[in-house]
Design an enzyme around this catalytic site. Structure first.
Site, mmCIF file in Angstrom:
data_model
loop_
_atom_site.group_PDB
_atom_site.id
_atom_site.type_symbol
_atom_site.label_atom_id
_atom_site.label_comp_id
_atom_site.label_asym_id
_atom_site.label_seq_id
_atom_site.Cartn_x
_atom_site.Cartn_y
_atom_site.Cartn_z
ATOM 1 N N GLU A 1 0.573 -1.233 -0.274
ATOM 2 C CA GLU A 1 -0.200 0.009 -0.359
ATOM 3 C C GLU A 1 1.015 1.268 0.009
ATOM 4 O OE1 GLU A 1 -3.670 1.566 1.973
ATOM 5 O OE2 GLU A 1 -2.829 0.067 3.173
ATOM 6 N N LYS B 1 -8.417 -1.133 0.912
ATOM 7 C CA LYS B 1 -9.499 -1.289 2.033
ATOM 8 C C LYS B 1 -10.391 -2.925 0.760
ATOM 9 C CE LYS B 1 -9.228 -0.417 6.040
ATOM 10 N NZ LYS B 1 -8.381 -1.052 5.896
#
Length: 430
Positions: free
Chosen positions: A230, A246
């Site tokens: 990420e 997410k």
């Protein structure tokens, strides 16, 4: 501002003339320095690109920036490259928050140092910047460690499973009462008196879980071995990019099963709701430092495959207001919403209440800032933290809790995210 060497013409080494294990030799050399940071993209494709491959070292860092206040007071842009990390507890310098839980580590609030020597990998070459005399010969003299047979005891949970399940139920009640919409609850698994060869274990982690924002950090006797997928935030010529993750599901064992899993994630209403809430939070954060009307979401609910997981990734961009510096951007955006929940301040207060360990560098960031002001920072997840002086080893994993969360399923998601780390350590959880 710094006693580090002024930039001179780099030494350029064609990759074709270097051994196949040059990266491993370079990191083995670099990890001898008390300040060492290495960024590894692992050949991974990523929207807007992964980390650059970069190794930066310094024997000492007396002029390192070690707090958000010092970063705000520093001359901007920097006179040369800065590399390092930002811990989760930097939140306490941004909001009226505190961190009182147990900590097996003692990372500084943040640490951005000017390297004495740094190596930058290009498509066909490696550049040695800064103090370059004898660097190549020292790197080539390194013996690359064979993959070790580790003897790591079974990891203990800092938060017992029953307590974790009760915490999820309590957070669902908080959500029902309007305290938060979503909260990222994390837990620590740890072992004590462990002996690890950090560089060798790092390469094992890269083999098990190749990730586009991976990295290795040494700060004195503290180490971070990071396999993050990420990006937190990058800045390229006036544009900032944030790419929150997410949404997670296990990869399928066959192409057909894998596509079924991808479709399941794509249409999972809970995962989409989690992602959208964090995208909205990121949009609001970036709007605090963006030129009016420039915040955009060029990709929502993008699905990307990694070794063990499918991840749902969205991309948010903005054009910075003129004169906005890194400290301003961090005050507006840190910690990353994907690791807190929303609204962010109340979520962080509840995190302190429900979790039993300080996160340290987990949920923080490692990255580099160029002299031209461009930068790239990741989200520290899928990572081992290790103190060589005490033998304390731990990792943390978490998941986003919403009202629709099932406590057992959230616990299983945590274990799924721990899979590669446990494989590398050759151990399990008690």
């Amino acid at each position: 501002m710094t006693a580090s060497p002024a930039e001179t013409s780099p030494v350029i080494l064609p990759l074709a003339g270097l051994p196949a294990d040059f990266r491993k030799r370079a990191l083995q050399w670099g990890a001898q320095f008390e300040h060492c940071t290495y960024f590894e993209p692992n050949g991974q494709e990523y929207p807007t690109g992964p980390f650059e491959r970069l190794l930066a070292v310094a024997a000492a860092a007396p002029a390192a920036i070690d707090s958000l206040a010092a970063l705000g007071a520093a001359t901007a842009p920097f006179d040369m490259l800065r590399v390092g990390f930002i811990t989760y507890d930097t939140k306490n310098a941004i909001e009226s928050l505190s961190s009182e839980n147990f900590s097996g580590f003692g990372w500084p609030e943040l640490h951005l140092f000017a390297p004495e020597t740094w190596l930058l990998w290009r498509t066909d070459s490696v550049e040695i910047h800064g103090r370059s005399a004898d660097v190549l010969s020292h790197i080539m003299a390194q013996s690359v460690l064979e993959p070790p047979t580790l003897q790591v005891p079974r990891l203990r949970p800092r938060l017992a499973k029953a307590d974790y399940l009760r915490a999820v139920e309590a957070i669902r009640e908080d959500i029902l009462n309007g305290e938060v919409y979503e909260l990222n609850l994390c837990q620590e698994f740890y072992a004590e008196n462990v002996g690890l060869p950090p560089t060798a274990v790092f390469w094992q982690l890269m083999e098990a879980s190749p990730a586009p924002f991976a990295g290795f950090v040494r700060w004195h006797d503290h180490f971070l071995l990071c396999a993050s997928p990420e990006r937190f935030l990058s800045h390229q010529n006036g544009q900032v990019i944030s790419q929150p993750i997410k949404g997670t599901i296990r990869r399928g064992l066959t192409p057909t099963k894998d596509e079924q899993q991808r479709q399941t994630l794509l249409h999972d209403e809970k995962e989409r709701a989690e992602n959208l809430m964090i995208v909205d939070l990121v949009r609001n954060d970036l709007a605090r430092v963006a030129q009016t009307g420039t915040v955009r979401v060029p990709e929502l609910f993008g699905l990307y495959p990694f070794r063990h997981l499918w991840q749902m990734i969205s991309t948010v961009t903005a054009e910075l207001r003129p004169g906005t510096h890194l400290a301003d951007i961090l005050r507006a955006t840190f910690p990353m919403g994907s690791m807190t929940g929303a609204p962010k301040i109340r979520a962080m207060q509840l995190i302190e209440h429900y979790e039993s360990s300080r996160r340290g560098l987990y949920s923080g960031s490692i990255g580099y800032v160029r002299a031209d002001g461009n930068f790239d920072f990741n989200v520290v997840i899928r990572s081992l933290q290790y103190r060589q002086d005490t033998g304390y080893l731990s990792f943390q994993v978490g998941s986003a809790i919403t009202y629709d969360s099932d406590p057992e399923r959230e616990y299983e998601e945590c274990l799924l995210k721990a899979k590669a780390l446990l494989e590398v350590l050759g151990t399990s959880i008690k």
